[in-house]
Motif scaffolding. Structure first.
Motif, PDB file in Angstrom:
ATOM      1  N   LYS A 180       0.896  -1.303  -0.245  1.00  0.00           N
ATOM      2  CA  LYS A 180      -0.220  -0.110   0.101  1.00  0.00           C
ATOM      3  C   LYS A 180       0.715   1.275   0.091  1.00  0.00           C
ATOM      4  O   LYS A 180       1.790   1.470   0.798  1.00  0.00           O
ATOM      5  CB  LYS A 180      -0.903  -0.169   1.003  1.00  0.00           C
ATOM      6  N   ARG A 181       0.544   2.281  -0.946  1.00  0.00           N
ATOM      7  CA  ARG A 181       1.479   2.847  -1.379  1.00  0.00           C
ATOM      8  C   ARG A 181       1.330   4.355   0.320  1.00  0.00           C
ATOM      9  O   ARG A 181       2.109   5.086   0.235  1.00  0.00           O
ATOM     10  CB  ARG A 181       1.196   4.161  -2.300  1.00  0.00           C
ATOM     11  N   SER A 182       0.275   4.713   1.230  1.00  0.00           N
ATOM     12  CA  SER A 182      -0.409   4.981   1.595  1.00  0.00           C
ATOM     13  C   SER A 182       0.670   4.821   2.469  1.00  0.00           C
ATOM     14  O   SER A 182       0.793   5.653   3.187  1.00  0.00           O
ATOM     15  CB  SER A 182      -1.732   5.092   2.267  1.00  0.00           C
ATOM     16  N   GLN A 183       0.899   3.360   2.682  1.00  0.00           N
ATOM     17  CA  GLN A 183       1.661   3.119   4.055  1.00  0.00           C
ATOM     18  C   GLN A 183       3.375   2.797   3.676  1.00  0.00           C
ATOM     19  O   GLN A 183       4.696   2.740   4.422  1.00  0.00           O
ATOM     20  CB  GLN A 183       1.336   1.677   4.757  1.00  0.00           C
ATOM     21  N   ASN A 196       3.445   2.190  -8.882  1.00  0.00           N
ATOM     22  CA  ASN A 196       3.544   2.691 -10.131  1.00  0.00           C
ATOM     23  C   ASN A 196       3.742   2.670 -11.403  1.00  0.00           C
ATOM     24  O   ASN A 196       3.035   2.709 -12.134  1.00  0.00           O
ATOM     25  CB  ASN A 196       3.943   4.692 -10.070  1.00  0.00           C
ATOM     26  N   SER A 208      10.416   7.383  -1.285  1.00  0.00           N
ATOM     27  CA  SER A 208       9.665   7.553  -2.786  1.00  0.00           C
ATOM     28  C   SER A 208       9.820   6.370  -4.145  1.00  0.00           C
ATOM     29  O   SER A 208       9.227   6.441  -4.947  1.00  0.00           O
ATOM     30  CB  SER A 208      10.304   8.987  -3.368  1.00  0.00           C
ATOM     31  N   ASP A 231      -1.611  -2.513  -2.145  1.00  0.00           N
ATOM     32  CA  ASP A 231      -2.681  -1.500  -2.734  1.00  0.00           C
ATOM     33  C   ASP A 231      -3.753  -1.935  -3.527  1.00  0.00           C
ATOM     34  O   ASP A 231      -3.519  -2.527  -4.382  1.00  0.00           O
ATOM     35  CB  ASP A 231      -1.213  -0.776  -3.591  1.00  0.00           C
ATOM     36  N   ARG A 239       7.303   3.188  -3.712  1.00  0.00           N
ATOM     37  CA  ARG A 239       6.212   4.215  -4.039  1.00  0.00           C
ATOM     38  C   ARG A 239       5.710   4.061  -5.793  1.00  0.00           C
ATOM     39  O   ARG A 239       5.003   3.580  -6.013  1.00  0.00           O
ATOM     40  CB  ARG A 239       5.894   5.602  -3.588  1.00  0.00           C
ATOM     41  N   SER A 271       6.761   5.146   2.984  1.00  0.00           N
ATOM     42  CA  SER A 271       7.512   6.707   3.284  1.00  0.00           C
ATOM     43  C   SER A 271       8.537   6.428   2.293  1.00  0.00           C
ATOM     44  O   SER A 271       8.910   7.754   2.449  1.00  0.00           O
ATOM     45  CB  SER A 271       7.854   6.744   4.036  1.00  0.00           C
TER      46      SER A 271
END
Length: 404
Positions: A232-235, A246, A239, A275, A242, A237
Motif C-alpha cells: 500500500k502506497r499510503s503506508q 506505480n 518514494s 495497494d 512508491r 514513506s
C-alpha cells in the motif's frame, strides 16, 4: 539454519506484524539460510515504517545482488596507483573504466538475466483444490481452449488473478501447473529479481520482465510475494518504493505494449497489505483463496513425500484425519521428521529399520500446523476490514470452521 526455527519465527511475525525487532531477527536468519527474497520482503516492510532503520538497511544491502560494498580505505600518501595498476593489470582489473567505455548492449532474449521456463506439471498433478481449479478453468483455461467462443463473447486473453491464503499451501505450484495446462511459457518474478540499489533500475527490471512475457505470449507471469512488491502506497514513506508500485500498475495496464496473451498470476499471504489500485478491474481483479489441503489431498501429499523412503505399515488415511489445517509444507516437514526419528534409532542401535506409523504419529505431535497464526490474523481482517466484501470466501471458511 533450522527450517523449524525460521517457520516458528515466521508464524510469530504473522501474529505480531508490528514487532520490528522480531521481523528483523527473522530477516537476518533468512539471509543466513539463503532465502534472500523473503529476507528482502521483511526488510522492506520495516523500512516502509521506519526508513532510517539502520538494521533493516544492512539486511537489505546484504540480501540484494551487488549490495553496498564497504568504503575503500584512503590512499596512503606517496603511493603511485597508476604504476601499481600497470604492474598487476594481468591479475587485478583497473579501479576505474576508461572514459567513454559503454556496457555491451543486450542482444535478444537469450542475453537476458531471467529464465523463461516450460512447465511440465499440470492441474492433474495438484491434489484436491477442486474449487480453485474450477475458478481457474473459467478465468483462463476455458477461453484459451475455445477461441471461437472467446471471439463470440469478446473475451480477452489478458487478465490477472490473485492467489492468497496461508503460507505453504501450494500457490506457486498451482501457478506453474496453470502454465503447464496451457502449454504456455512460465516466468516467475520475485522481489529479488526486481529490486536494485540504483535509482530507476528496479523500474527497468520490472519493465524488462513484462516485456519478456509479452514476447513469449501465451505466457504465465507469476508475481510471488506481491505484497512486498505492491505494498500500500499510503503506508510507504520511501518514494522509490512508491514509484515501483506505480511502475507495476503501468505494466499491468499494458501501456506501450498490449498484454494480450499474458496471464498475470500473483500470490500473497497478506492480501490486505496490497495497494488497492492493484485490484481494480483489468489488473488483479479476480481473487482465489488457496486453503490448506483437505483430507484426500493430505493423504496424497503424504504419499508423495514418502514415495522414495523406506516405509512399512503406514496408514495414510489415519494420518490425514489427524492433520487438519496442516499446509503442504507442514506435511512435508512431518515426513522429514519421521525419517529423522527412524534414522536416529538406526544410528543408536546399528540396525536399519523402516519408517513406521509410530514415527509418523510422533512427527505429527512434534510438528504443529503453521497456518494457525495466519488464520488468527485473517480472522481479525474479516471481522474489522471486510466492509467491501473482498474476503467473503474467507469469512465463509472461518464460519464453517467455527472460528468466526
Amino acid at each position: 539454519m533450522s527450517d523449524a526455527l525460521i517457520d516458528s519465527l515466521t508464524a510469530a511475525v504473522a501474529a505480531r506484524p508490528d514487532d520490528v525487532a522480531l521481523r528483523l531477527h527473522l530477516a537476518e536468519l533468512l539471509v543466513g539460510a539463503g532465502r534472500l527474497g523473503e529476507a528482502i520482503g521483511h526488510a522492506a516492510q520495516v523500512l516502509a515504517r521506519d526508513p532510517a532503520n539502520e538494521a533493516a538497511r544492512r539486511v537489505m544491502a546484504s540480501a540484494l545482488p551487488g549490495g553496498t560494498p564497504d568504503p575503500a580505505p584512503p590512499a596512503a600518501p606517496g603511493v603511485d596507483w597508476a604504476a601499481l595498476e600497470d604492474e598487476f593489470s594481468g591479475v587485478v582489473p583497473p579501479r576505474f573504466a576508461p572514459a567513454g567505455d559503454e556496457p555491451e548492449p543486450v542482444r535478444g532474449d537469450a542475453d537476458r538475466a531471467f529464465d523463461v521456463e516450460r512447465a511440465t506439471v499440470t492441474l492433474a498433478d495438484v491434489g484436491g483444490m477442486d474449487e480453485v481449479k474450477q475458478r481457474l478453468e473459467l478465468a483462463f483455461l476455458g477461453p484459451l481452449r475455445n477461441p471461437k467462443l472467446r471471439t463470440l463473447f469478446g473475451k480477452s486473453l489478458r487478465g490477472g488473478l490473485l492467489l492468497y491464503g496461508p503460507p505453504g499451501c501450494g500457490k506457486t505450484f498451482l501457478a506453474r501447473a496453470v502454465a503447464g495446462e496451457m502449454g504456455a511459457a512460465f516466468i516467475s518474478l520475485s522481489i529479488i529479481d526486481v529490486l536494485n540499489m540504483w535509482v530507476g533500475s528496479s523500474e527497468r527490471n520490472l519493465h524488462d520482465l513484462f516485456d519478456a512475457a509479452r514476447s513469449h505470449a501465451p505466457c504465465v507471469l507469476f508475481l510471488d510475494e506481491i505484497d512486498a512488491l505492491g505494498h500500500k502506497r499510503s503506508q510507504l514513506s520511501s518514494s522509490a518504493l512508491r514509484t515501483l508500485v506505480n511502475q507495476l500498475l503501468t505494466e499491468l495496464d499494458g501501456v506501450g505494449g498490449g498484454n494480450e496473451g499474458v496471464f498475470v498470476l500473483a500470490a500473497t499471504n497478506a492480501p490486505w497489505d496490497i495497494d488497492a489500485a492493484l485490484r481494480r478491474p483489468g489488473r488483479l481483479d479476480r481473487t482465489v483463496l488457496v486453503l490448506p489441503p483437505d483430507e484426500t489431498a493430505r493423504a496424497t501429499i503424504l504419499e508423495y513425500h514418502l514415495r522414495d523412503r523406506p516405509v512399512a505399515g503406514i496408514d495414510l488415511r489415519a494420518l490425514a484425519a489427524v492433520t487438519e489445517n496442516y499446509s503442504g509444507a507442514d506435511l512435508a516437514h512431518v515426513c522429514e521428521s519421521a525419517a529423522e526419528f527412524a534414522m536416529r534409532d538406526a544410528i543408536a542401535t546399528g540396525e536399519v529399520r523402516m519408517i513406521s506409523q509410530r514415527d509418523m504419529t510422533a512427527a505429527v505431535r512434534d510438528v504443529r500446523p503453521s497456518t494457525e497464526a495466519w488464520f488468527a490474523t485473517a480472522r481479525s481482517v474479516v471481522m474489522f476490514g471486510n466492509s467491501g466484501g473482498d474476503y467473503d470466501d474467507l469469512a465463509a471458511y472461518l464460519k464453517k470452521r467455527k472460528l468466526l
